[in-house]
Design a protein around this motif. Structure first.
Motif, PDB file in Angstrom:
ATOM      1  N   GLY A 278      13.626  32.855  12.262  1.00  0.00           N
ATOM      2  CA  GLY A 278      13.808  32.651  13.298  1.00  0.00           C
ATOM      3  C   GLY A 278      13.866  34.062  13.709  1.00  0.00           C
ATOM      4  N   ASN A 279      13.041  35.163  13.213  1.00  0.00           N
ATOM      5  CA  ASN A 279      12.524  36.218  14.099  1.00  0.00           C
ATOM      6  C   ASN A 279      11.361  35.973  14.629  1.00  0.00           C
ATOM      7  N   PHE A 280      11.872  37.583  15.579  1.00  0.00           N
ATOM      8  CA  PHE A 280      10.081  37.015  16.390  1.00  0.00           C
ATOM      9  C   PHE A 280       9.544  38.393  15.954  1.00  0.00           C
ATOM     10  N   VAL A 281       8.297  37.974  15.077  1.00  0.00           N
ATOM     11  CA  VAL A 281       7.429  38.528  14.421  1.00  0.00           C
ATOM     12  C   VAL A 281       6.047  38.637  15.230  1.00  0.00           C
ATOM     13  N   ALA A 282       5.426  40.036  15.682  1.00  0.00           N
ATOM     14  CA  ALA A 282       4.197  39.820  16.976  1.00  0.00           C
ATOM     15  C   ALA A 282       3.369  40.437  15.877  1.00  0.00           C
ATOM     16  N   GLY A 283       1.757  40.564  16.134  1.00  0.00           N
ATOM     17  CA  GLY A 283       1.103  41.264  15.458  1.00  0.00           C
ATOM     18  C   GLY A 283      -0.200  40.941  15.657  1.00  0.00           C
ATOM     19  N   THR A 284      -1.190  41.455  14.609  1.00  0.00           N
ATOM     20  CA  THR A 284      -2.611  41.356  15.233  1.00  0.00           C
ATOM     21  C   THR A 284      -3.580  41.443  14.036  1.00  0.00           C
ATOM     22  N   GLY A 285      -4.593  41.445  13.943  1.00  0.00           N
ATOM     23  CA  GLY A 285      -5.833  42.032  12.438  1.00  0.00           C
ATOM     24  C   GLY A 285      -6.958  41.060  12.460  1.00  0.00           C
ATOM     25  N   THR A 286      -8.232  40.627  12.502  1.00  0.00           N
ATOM     26  CA  THR A 286      -8.948  40.180  12.063  1.00  0.00           C
ATOM     27  C   THR A 286      -8.445  39.593  10.193  1.00  0.00           C
ATOM     28  N   ILE A 287      -9.389  38.419   9.603  1.00  0.00           N
ATOM     29  CA  ILE A 287      -9.090  37.670   8.891  1.00  0.00           C
ATOM     30  C   ILE A 287     -10.166  37.532   7.862  1.00  0.00           C
ATOM     31  N   GLY A 310       9.395  40.585  23.683  1.00  0.00           N
ATOM     32  CA  GLY A 310      10.632  40.349  22.677  1.00  0.00           C
ATOM     33  C   GLY A 310      10.575  40.705  21.313  1.00  0.00           C
ATOM     34  N   ALA A 311       9.339  40.880  20.620  1.00  0.00           N
ATOM     35  CA  ALA A 311       9.318  41.282  19.321  1.00  0.00           C
ATOM     36  C   ALA A 311      10.026  42.171  18.629  1.00  0.00           C
ATOM     37  N   ARG A 312      10.140  41.671  17.848  1.00  0.00           N
ATOM     38  CA  ARG A 312      11.300  43.091  16.977  1.00  0.00           C
ATOM     39  C   ARG A 312      10.293  43.806  15.861  1.00  0.00           C
ATOM     40  N   TYR A 313       9.572  43.289  15.120  1.00  0.00           N
ATOM     41  CA  TYR A 313       8.207  43.731  14.054  1.00  0.00           C
ATOM     42  C   TYR A 313       6.894  42.826  14.747  1.00  0.00           C
ATOM     43  N   PHE A 314       6.177  44.142  13.888  1.00  0.00           N
ATOM     44  CA  PHE A 314       4.761  44.119  14.878  1.00  0.00           C
ATOM     45  C   PHE A 314       3.667  44.411  13.122  1.00  0.00           C
ATOM     46  N   LEU A 315       3.215  43.238  12.762  1.00  0.00           N
ATOM     47  CA  LEU A 315       2.086  43.432  11.953  1.00  0.00           C
ATOM     48  C   LEU A 315       1.374  44.314  11.877  1.00  0.00           C
ATOM     49  N   THR A 316       0.472  44.733  11.551  1.00  0.00           N
ATOM     50  CA  THR A 316      -0.346  46.197  12.035  1.00  0.00           C
ATOM     51  C   THR A 316      -1.242  46.087  10.830  1.00  0.00           C
ATOM     52  N   PRO A 317      -2.656  45.856  11.282  1.00  0.00           N
ATOM     53  CA  PRO A 317      -4.084  45.947  10.349  1.00  0.00           C
ATOM     54  C   PRO A 317      -3.114  47.183   9.525  1.00  0.00           C
ATOM     55  N   ALA A 318      -3.388  47.527   8.447  1.00  0.00           N
ATOM     56  CA  ALA A 318      -3.661  49.151   7.966  1.00  0.00           C
ATOM     57  C   ALA A 318      -4.380  50.520   8.340  1.00  0.00           C
ATOM     58  N   GLU A 319      -5.538  49.635   8.634  1.00  0.00           N
ATOM     59  CA  GLU A 319      -6.550  50.785   9.245  1.00  0.00           C
ATOM     60  C   GLU A 319      -6.277  51.199  10.686  1.00  0.00           C
TER      61      GLU A 319
END
Length: 365
Positions: A278-287, A310-319
């Motif tokens: 139920g959390n608001f997670v955003a992010g980016t990255g090629t795969i 409104g995102a609280r967490y952001f999935l971020t590519p390591a680079e």
């Protein structure tokens, strides 16, 4: 007229002249700003972003938002005043025009390239998600593009399946170039292919194509800046057959950077429970097909867009971590990921509330 008044008038006129000049003087820059974000688990323009048929799906909750960057068009000519304003604006970024449109690339060319990258990112997202779930995916090497006026033009076509080169079986796209460059320019190379039409007909009938053709092409000499080598004028890629249908409905978006979030959305819909809790997670990255997450451009704009949504967490590519960590928007937590497996592990901790040890982004990476 008193000297003081005359001086003030002259200064005012000079300032007006400078401002006018600033408005009319073009500068070789473009602007990037936060673009829309879209929940891959939700709807866009009235229909689900991810649509799965032929396989059981499960209810989802929360957000897995892909993020975008808005850029000025290739033919837009920024003036000096706009450039200065963009440099001063915290949430925008002014960059050299050639950074976004190298080698004089036109708006049409950029749009076409972005569309192709977006399409490929969708395919890789499907493959990565299904592989993570242990669902078999059939893959093969195809002709991705044919260069105009090259030896391959009219002989090979986009979508042709490359089974072998000089009777050596092809397993990966890179195999094609390796086998072609074993020749000297002017020598013949023999492609064993399944024509694109035959492949499409077989797929529609859920059969394996049996008809192949041998195409002989005389190689030419490469004309790029690298070492001279034999070429035929194609690029090789990968195509896939999936055991059920996955459609990604999202128009007016380009580039490869939504791959990770699409893969996570597909994974969530195909598994019981909620990845986000139920959390608001955003992010980016090629795969890529193996689930490796790659870097993207405009990370600073994407984190701002995610936070504003409104995102609280952001999935971020390591680079991208070091750049993102230099100016992280307040209230947003950056989570470093190298692979889809890393992202799934982080999401498990987020939904369980065990966030103390989430992989962090720092200015050092």
């Amino acid at each position: 007229m008193p000297r003081r008044t005359a001086t003030m008038l002259a200064s005012t006129l000079m300032l007006i002249a400078l401002l006018c000049a600033g408005v009319f003087i073009p500068v070789p820059y473009s602007e990037m700003s936060p673009g829309p974000t879209v929940n891959t688990l939700g709807n866009h323009d009235g229909e689900p972003v991810l649509q799965v048929s032929g396989r059981r799906t499960y209810a989802t909750s929360g957000n897995l938002n892909m993020t975008t960057v808005r850029v000025t068009s290739a033919d837009y000519r920024m003036n000096l005043v706009e450039a200065v304003y963009g440099w001063l604006a915290h949430d925008n970024k002014v960059v050299p025009h050639d950074t976004l449109y190298p080698d004089g690339k036109t708006e049409e060319q950029s749009t076409q390239e972005n569309a192709e990258e977006f399409s490929q990112s969708q395919e890789s997202a499907k493959v990565a998600a299904l592989k993570q779930l242990g669902i078999p995916v059939t893959s093969w090497v195809i002709v991705s593009t044919v260069v105009k006026d090259s030896p391959a033009e009219g002989r090979l076509h986009a979508g042709d399946v490359i089974k072998a080169v000089d009777d050596t079986a092809v397993k990966e796209p890179a195999d094609v170039a390796k086998l072609v460059t074993k020749h000297k320019p002017g020598q013949n190379v023999v492609f064993t292919i399944v024509p694109a039409k035959e492949q499409a007909a077989a797929e529609k009938a859920h059969k394996t194509p049996t008809k192949t053709e041998k195409i002989t092409i005389t190689t030419a000499t490469s004309d790029d800046s690298g070492a001279k080598r034999a070429i035929v004028g194609i690029s090789a890629g990968t195509d896939h057959t999936f055991p059920f249908t996955i459609d990604i409905k999202l128009a007016d978006v380009g580039g490869p950077s939504a791959g990770l979030m699409f893969a996570l959305g597909i994974y969530d819909k195909l598994t019981p429970g909620s990845l986000t809790g139920g959390n608001f997670v955003a992010g980016t990255g090629t795969i890529d097909d193996a689930g490796k997450v790659g870097p993207i451009g405009g990370i600073e704009m994407k984190t701002v867009g995610a936070r504003d949504k409104g995102a609280r967490y952001f999935l971020t590519p390591a680079e991208n971590c070091s750049a993102a960590a230099k100016d992280t928007p307040g209230g947003l937590r950056l989570v470093k990921v190298h692979t889809i497996k890393d992202a799934l592990s982080a999401l498990k901790d987020i939904r369980n509330g065990d966030t103390a040890d989430l992989p962090k982004c720092t200015t050092k990476g």
